[in-house]
Design a protein around this motif. Sequence first.
Motif, PDB file in Angstrom:
ATOM      1  N   LEU A   7     116.897  25.075  68.700  1.00 38.37           N
ATOM      2  CA  LEU A   7     117.001  26.384  68.065  1.00 38.37           C
ATOM      3  C   LEU A   7     116.390  27.465  68.940  1.00 38.37           C
ATOM      4  O   LEU A   7     115.364  27.250  69.574  1.00 38.37           O
ATOM      5  CB  LEU A   7     116.261  26.386  66.725  1.00 38.37           C
ATOM      6  CG  LEU A   7     116.935  25.737  65.546  1.00 38.37           C
ATOM      7  CD1 LEU A   7     116.054  25.878  64.315  1.00 38.37           C
ATOM      8  CD2 LEU A   7     118.288  26.319  65.278  1.00 38.37           C
ATOM      9  N   GLN A   8     117.020  28.610  68.910  1.00 40.18           N
ATOM     10  CA  GLN A   8     116.532  29.742  69.689  1.00 40.18           C
ATOM     11  C   GLN A   8     115.783  30.737  68.799  1.00 40.18           C
ATOM     12  O   GLN A   8     115.689  31.906  69.136  1.00 40.18           O
ATOM     13  CB  GLN A   8     117.717  30.432  70.375  1.00 40.18           C
ATOM     14  CG  GLN A   8     118.527  29.517  71.263  1.00 40.18           C
ATOM     15  CD  GLN A   8     117.723  28.928  72.408  1.00 40.18           C
ATOM     16  OE1 GLN A   8     117.075  29.642  73.155  1.00 40.18           O
ATOM     17  NE2 GLN A   8     117.726  27.618  72.520  1.00 40.18           N
ATOM     18  N   LEU A   9     115.267  30.267  67.693  1.00 40.43           N
ATOM     19  CA  LEU A   9     114.539  31.124  66.757  1.00 40.43           C
ATOM     20  C   LEU A   9     113.175  30.512  66.464  1.00 40.43           C
ATOM     21  O   LEU A   9     113.049  29.303  66.345  1.00 40.43           O
ATOM     22  CB  LEU A   9     115.296  31.236  65.432  1.00 40.43           C
ATOM     23  CG  LEU A   9     116.631  31.955  65.424  1.00 40.43           C
ATOM     24  CD1 LEU A   9     117.345  31.730  64.105  1.00 40.43           C
ATOM     25  CD2 LEU A   9     116.448  33.435  65.676  1.00 40.43           C
ATOM     26  N   SER A  10     112.192  31.376  66.303  1.00 35.62           N
ATOM     27  CA  SER A  10     110.863  30.887  65.929  1.00 35.62           C
ATOM     28  C   SER A  10     110.754  30.832  64.406  1.00 35.62           C
ATOM     29  O   SER A  10     111.537  31.465  63.687  1.00 35.62           O
ATOM     30  CB  SER A  10     109.789  31.829  66.481  1.00 35.62           C
ATOM     31  OG  SER A  10     109.825  33.068  65.792  1.00 35.62           O
ATOM     32  N   VAL A  11     109.775  30.090  63.923  1.00 39.43           N
ATOM     33  CA  VAL A  11     109.525  30.013  62.478  1.00 39.43           C
ATOM     34  C   VAL A  11     109.250  31.423  61.941  1.00 39.43           C
ATOM     35  O   VAL A  11     109.743  31.807  60.881  1.00 39.43           O
ATOM     36  CB  VAL A  11     108.356  29.054  62.173  1.00 39.43           C
ATOM     37  CG1 VAL A  11     107.944  29.132  60.717  1.00 39.43           C
ATOM     38  CG2 VAL A  11     108.754  27.629  62.547  1.00 39.43           C
ATOM     39  N   ARG A  12     108.510  32.215  62.695  1.00 39.52           N
ATOM     40  CA  ARG A  12     108.186  33.587  62.272  1.00 39.52           C
ATOM     41  C   ARG A  12     109.459  34.428  62.093  1.00 39.52           C
ATOM     42  O   ARG A  12     109.596  35.169  61.119  1.00 39.52           O
ATOM     43  CB  ARG A  12     107.246  34.228  63.295  1.00 39.52           C
ATOM     44  CG  ARG A  12     106.558  35.468  62.793  1.00 39.52           C
ATOM     45  CD  ARG A  12     105.465  35.893  63.750  1.00 39.52           C
ATOM     46  NE  ARG A  12     105.909  35.909  65.132  1.00 39.52           N
ATOM     47  CZ  ARG A  12     106.281  37.008  65.803  1.00 39.52           C
ATOM     48  NH1 ARG A  12     106.223  38.186  65.221  1.00 39.52           N
ATOM     49  NH2 ARG A  12     106.674  36.937  67.056  1.00 39.52           N
TER      50      ARG A  12
END
Length: 112
Positions: A7-12
Amino acid sequence: RTNQPGLQLSVREILSACPEAAQFSVTPVKTMSDIVAHARTLAPMLGIDARNYQDAQKNLGAERTALTIWAIMQFHEKIKKVGAYFRSITSGKNSADFVPEHLVRRLSKSRL
C-alpha cells in the motif's frame, strides 16, 4: 492481482480520509493490522457477506480489501446495494482497473 506492491498510504492518511470507519472502532486504530481487523467487523454492518469479502481478498489482498471497506463507509448511504457494489468493484468484471488507494485519495481530497 494480490502480488501488487504494498500500500502507498499510511495509517494516518487512511484515518484522515475515512473518519466514518474509524469512529466505529472500539479500540484505537494504530496499525494496518488494526485497519484490516476493523474492516472485518464493518463489512457485515454494510451488508457485505463473508464470501464477497473472501473473493475480494483473493483479488486485492487483505489490506486493499480493508481499504475498500473503510472507503465505502464514507459514502455507503449513497449506494443502493452496498454488497453488490463491493462485489462489482472488487471481484466483478469491473474490478480489473479498481485501485482502492485511488478511492481513498479522492475521499481525502474531497474532505479538504
